[in-house]
Scaffold this active site. Structure first.
Site, PDB file in Angstrom:
ATOM      1  N   SER A  88       0.859  -1.193   0.000  1.00 23.13           N
ATOM      2  CA  SER A  88       0.000   0.000   0.000  1.00 23.13           C
ATOM      3  C   SER A  88       0.898   1.248   0.000  1.00 23.13           C
ATOM      4  O   SER A  88       2.107   1.155   0.239  1.00 23.13           O
ATOM      5  CB  SER A  88      -0.868   0.017   1.257  1.00 23.13           C
ATOM      6  OG  SER A  88      -0.025   0.184   2.397  1.00 23.13           O
ATOM      7  N   ASP A 112      -1.107  -1.509  -4.067  1.00 18.85           N
ATOM      8  CA  ASP A 112      -2.472  -1.665  -3.542  1.00 18.85           C
ATOM      9  C   ASP A 112      -3.034  -0.296  -3.183  1.00 18.85           C
ATOM     10  O   ASP A 112      -2.385   0.509  -2.532  1.00 18.85           O
ATOM     11  CB  ASP A 112      -2.399  -2.553  -2.280  1.00 18.85           C
ATOM     12  CG  ASP A 112      -3.747  -2.959  -1.754  1.00 18.85           C
ATOM     13  OD1 ASP A 112      -3.880  -3.098  -0.530  1.00 18.85           O
ATOM     14  OD2 ASP A 112      -4.681  -3.106  -2.571  1.00 18.85           O
ATOM     15  N   HIS A 113      -4.264  -0.025  -3.649  1.00 21.38           N
ATOM     16  CA  HIS A 113      -4.943   1.240  -3.320  1.00 21.38           C
ATOM     17  C   HIS A 113      -4.068   2.448  -3.654  1.00 21.38           C
ATOM     18  O   HIS A 113      -3.862   3.335  -2.813  1.00 21.38           O
ATOM     19  CB  HIS A 113      -5.359   1.286  -1.850  1.00 21.38           C
ATOM     20  CG  HIS A 113      -6.448   0.327  -1.503  1.00 21.38           C
ATOM     21  ND1 HIS A 113      -7.746   0.506  -1.909  1.00 21.38           N
ATOM     22  CD2 HIS A 113      -6.419  -0.855  -0.834  1.00 21.38           C
ATOM     23  CE1 HIS A 113      -8.487  -0.521  -1.470  1.00 21.38           C
ATOM     24  NE2 HIS A 113      -7.694  -1.354  -0.820  1.00 21.38           N
ATOM     25  N   GLU A 168     -11.252   0.446  -8.750  1.00 20.60           N
ATOM     26  CA  GLU A 168     -12.360   0.094  -7.847  1.00 20.60           C
ATOM     27  C   GLU A 168     -13.560   0.970  -8.163  1.00 20.60           C
ATOM     28  O   GLU A 168     -13.439   2.172  -8.404  1.00 20.60           O
ATOM     29  CB  GLU A 168     -11.920   0.301  -6.390  1.00 20.60           C
ATOM     30  CG  GLU A 168     -12.977  -0.074  -5.356  1.00 20.60           C
ATOM     31  CD  GLU A 168     -12.429  -0.083  -3.929  1.00 20.60           C
ATOM     32  OE1 GLU A 168     -11.232  -0.358  -3.734  1.00 20.60           O
ATOM     33  OE2 GLU A 168     -13.225   0.206  -3.020  1.00 20.60           O
ATOM     34  N   HIS A 200     -12.711  -3.629   4.803  1.00 16.63           N
ATOM     35  CA  HIS A 200     -11.340  -3.784   5.297  1.00 16.63           C
ATOM     36  C   HIS A 200     -11.349  -3.999   6.811  1.00 16.63           C
ATOM     37  O   HIS A 200     -12.198  -3.474   7.510  1.00 16.63           O
ATOM     38  CB  HIS A 200     -10.528  -2.528   4.977  1.00 16.63           C
ATOM     39  CG  HIS A 200     -10.174  -2.413   3.537  1.00 16.63           C
ATOM     40  ND1 HIS A 200     -10.391  -1.276   2.793  1.00 16.63           N
ATOM     41  CD2 HIS A 200      -9.628  -3.297   2.674  1.00 16.63           C
ATOM     42  CE1 HIS A 200      -9.977  -1.464   1.552  1.00 16.63           C
ATOM     43  NE2 HIS A 200      -9.501  -2.685   1.454  1.00 16.63           N
ATOM     44  N   HIS A 213     -11.640  -7.224  -2.138  1.00 18.21           N
ATOM     45  CA  HIS A 213     -10.830  -6.641  -1.068  1.00 18.21           C
ATOM     46  C   HIS A 213     -11.453  -6.995   0.284  1.00 18.21           C
ATOM     47  O   HIS A 213     -12.599  -7.447   0.357  1.00 18.21           O
ATOM     48  CB  HIS A 213     -10.773  -5.112  -1.225  1.00 18.21           C
ATOM     49  CG  HIS A 213      -9.807  -4.658  -2.277  1.00 18.21           C
ATOM     50  ND1 HIS A 213      -8.695  -3.924  -2.006  1.00 18.21           N
ATOM     51  CD2 HIS A 213      -9.802  -4.856  -3.624  1.00 18.21           C
ATOM     52  CE1 HIS A 213      -8.042  -3.663  -3.135  1.00 18.21           C
ATOM     53  NE2 HIS A 213      -8.685  -4.219  -4.120  1.00 18.21           N
ATOM     54  N   GLY A 214     -10.681  -6.782   1.340  1.00 15.06           N
ATOM     55  CA  GLY A 214     -11.236  -6.972   2.678  1.00 15.06           C
ATOM     56  C   GLY A 214     -11.613  -8.408   2.971  1.00 15.06           C
ATOM     57  O   GLY A 214     -12.610  -8.686   3.624  1.00 15.06           O
ATOM     58  N   SER A 221     -10.079 -10.724   4.807  1.00 13.67           N
ATOM     59  CA  SER A 221      -9.820 -11.301   6.140  1.00 13.67           C
ATOM     60  C   SER A 221     -11.131 -11.460   6.893  1.00 13.67           C
ATOM     61  O   SER A 221     -11.951 -10.549   6.920  1.00 13.67           O
ATOM     62  CB  SER A 221      -8.892 -10.382   6.946  1.00 13.67           C
ATOM     63  OG  SER A 221      -7.597 -10.417   6.423  1.00 13.67           O
ATOM     64  N   ASN A 278      -7.778 -10.226  -1.700  1.00 10.88           N
ATOM     65  CA  ASN A 278      -6.811  -9.449  -0.914  1.00 10.88           C
ATOM     66  C   ASN A 278      -6.898  -9.803   0.569  1.00 10.88           C
ATOM     67  O   ASN A 278      -7.990  -9.756   1.152  1.00 10.88           O
ATOM     68  CB  ASN A 278      -7.115  -7.958  -1.055  1.00 10.88           C
ATOM     69  CG  ASN A 278      -6.733  -7.423  -2.417  1.00 10.88           C
ATOM     70  OD1 ASN A 278      -6.694  -8.158  -3.395  1.00 10.88           O
ATOM     71  ND2 ASN A 278      -6.442  -6.138  -2.481  1.00 10.88           N
TER      72      ASN A 278
HETATM   73  O1  G3H Z   1      -6.157  -3.957   0.180  1.00 13.59           O
HETATM   74  C1  G3H Z   1      -5.973  -4.796   1.040  1.00 13.59           C
HETATM   75  C2  G3H Z   1      -7.029  -5.705   1.447  1.00 13.59           C
HETATM   76  O2  G3H Z   1      -8.251  -5.273   0.971  1.00 13.59           O
HETATM   77  C3  G3H Z   1      -6.949  -6.026   2.900  1.00 13.59           C
HETATM   78  O3  G3H Z   1      -8.159  -6.379   3.473  1.00 13.59           O
HETATM   79  O4  G3H Z   1      -7.149  -6.371   5.766  1.00 13.59           O
HETATM   80  O5  G3H Z   1      -9.536  -6.989   5.424  1.00 13.59           O
HETATM   81  O6  G3H Z   1      -7.717  -8.524   4.677  1.00 13.59           O
HETATM   82  P1  G3H Z   1      -8.144  -7.107   4.915  1.00 13.59           P
HETATM   83 ZN    ZN Z   2      -8.220  -3.266  -0.049  1.00 16.10          ZN
END
Ligand code: G3H
Ligand code: ZN
Length: 283
Positions: free
Chosen positions: A49, A81-82, A133, A179, A207-208, A210, A229
């Site tokens: 990032s 990223d981003h 995005e 995220h 994304h996001g 996790s 991601n």
């Molecule tokens: O850009 C990075 C990811 O979207 C991270 O998402 O931290 O929820 O796994 P996360």
């Molecule tokens: Zn992200």
């Protein structure tokens, strides 16, 4: 070997699996990501990032990843990223990145298109792939806060028009993903993802990821998600390993024994995601 995201994601789209994109900020996280990818013989995207580049220095961090990429037997993409603006995307390309994301999703549609097109024209001229995005994720990614009221999921018709006007290689979608850690179970809008898939034929990005349950990840892949991601779960494994080690060795001051167990802890998380995404053995 160094590849672009487009190389990896088109193969994933044809193969019905997803490629993991894992964020790194330093040597240890990169060791963990690449250790898992090589162990599982999987293609992998190593993402940084803008915050990571500010912390580590683009020259140092890019060289850590590129050193791995040039010697690894598996395909590796180095990805911004981003990316917050055109200049940061160009700086990464100058440092050897094979893929960049320009994240202008906070702008109105036409301004997002204009900002994205500018990066696509420059990046494609030198063989670098581009992600953008449409729609906004809730949550915090490196201090960029998106509050509930700002969140706007991806409109499938707009998505088709966005891809047509920009010429991007991959589209990050907002379907209820966020995220950071989720408060409760994530509620992903798979009808919306299906509608986007029916209108957009390029690889889609989640994304996001996790904290999203395995069954939802598998559903998302079946509906066209080709890049997933992960950052928070890897960070959590790092922090837990450090706390655990220092609780047992409170007097240790050498960074090496303190950091060494974090690499294995993070590598275990990355390896499990690679298996879940179906990219193991695809390298
Ligand atoms: O850009 C990075 C990811 O979207 C991270 O998402 O931290 O929820 O796994 P996360
Ligand atoms: Zn992200």
């Amino acid at each position: 070997m160094l590849k672009t995201n487009a190389d990896l994601l088109l193969a994933a789209q044809q193969g019905g699996y997803a490629v993991g994109a894992f964020n790194t900020n330093n040597l240890e996280i990169t060791h963990a990501i690449m250790g898992a990818a090589q162990d599982r013989r999987a293609p992998v995207i190593v993402a940084t990032s803008a915050g990571a580049l500010k912390y580590a220095g683009i020259g140092f961090l890019s060289q850590i990843v590129l050193t791995y990429a040039h010697q690894a037997a598996v395909p590796v993409a180095l990805h911004l990223d981003h990316g917050p603006n055109f200049a940061s995307c160009m700086d990464c390309i100058r440092h050897g990145y094979s893929s960049v994301m320009i994240d202008a999703s906070k702008l109105p549609f036409d301004e997002n298109v204009a900002a994205t097109r500018q990066v696509v024209e420059a990046a494609h001229a030198v063989g670098v792939s581009v992600e953008a995005e449409l729609g906004r994720l809730v949550g915090i990614e490196d201090h960029v806060v998106v509050s509930e009221r700002e969140v706007a999921m991806t409109n499938p018709d707009e998505a088709a028009e966005f891809v047509r006007q920009t010429g991007i290689d991959a589209l990050a979608v907002a379907i209820g993903n966020a995220h950071g850690f989720y408060k409760g179970d994530p509620q992903l809008d798979f009808d919306r993802l299906r509608a986007i898939r029916e209108r957009v034929d390029i690889p889609l990005v989640l994304h996001g990821a996790s904290g999203i349950p395995d069954h939802d990840i598998r559903t998302a892949i079946s509906l066209g998600i080709c890049k997933i991601n992960i950052d928070t779960e890897v960070r959590d494994a790092f922090a837990r390993a450090v706390r655990q080690f220092l609780a047992k060795h409170p007097d240790e001051i050498d960074p090496r024994p303190i950091l060494k167990p974090t690499i294995q802890a993070m590598q275990t998380v990355v390896a499990r995601k690679i298996e879940l995404f179906g990219s193991a053995g695809r390298g």
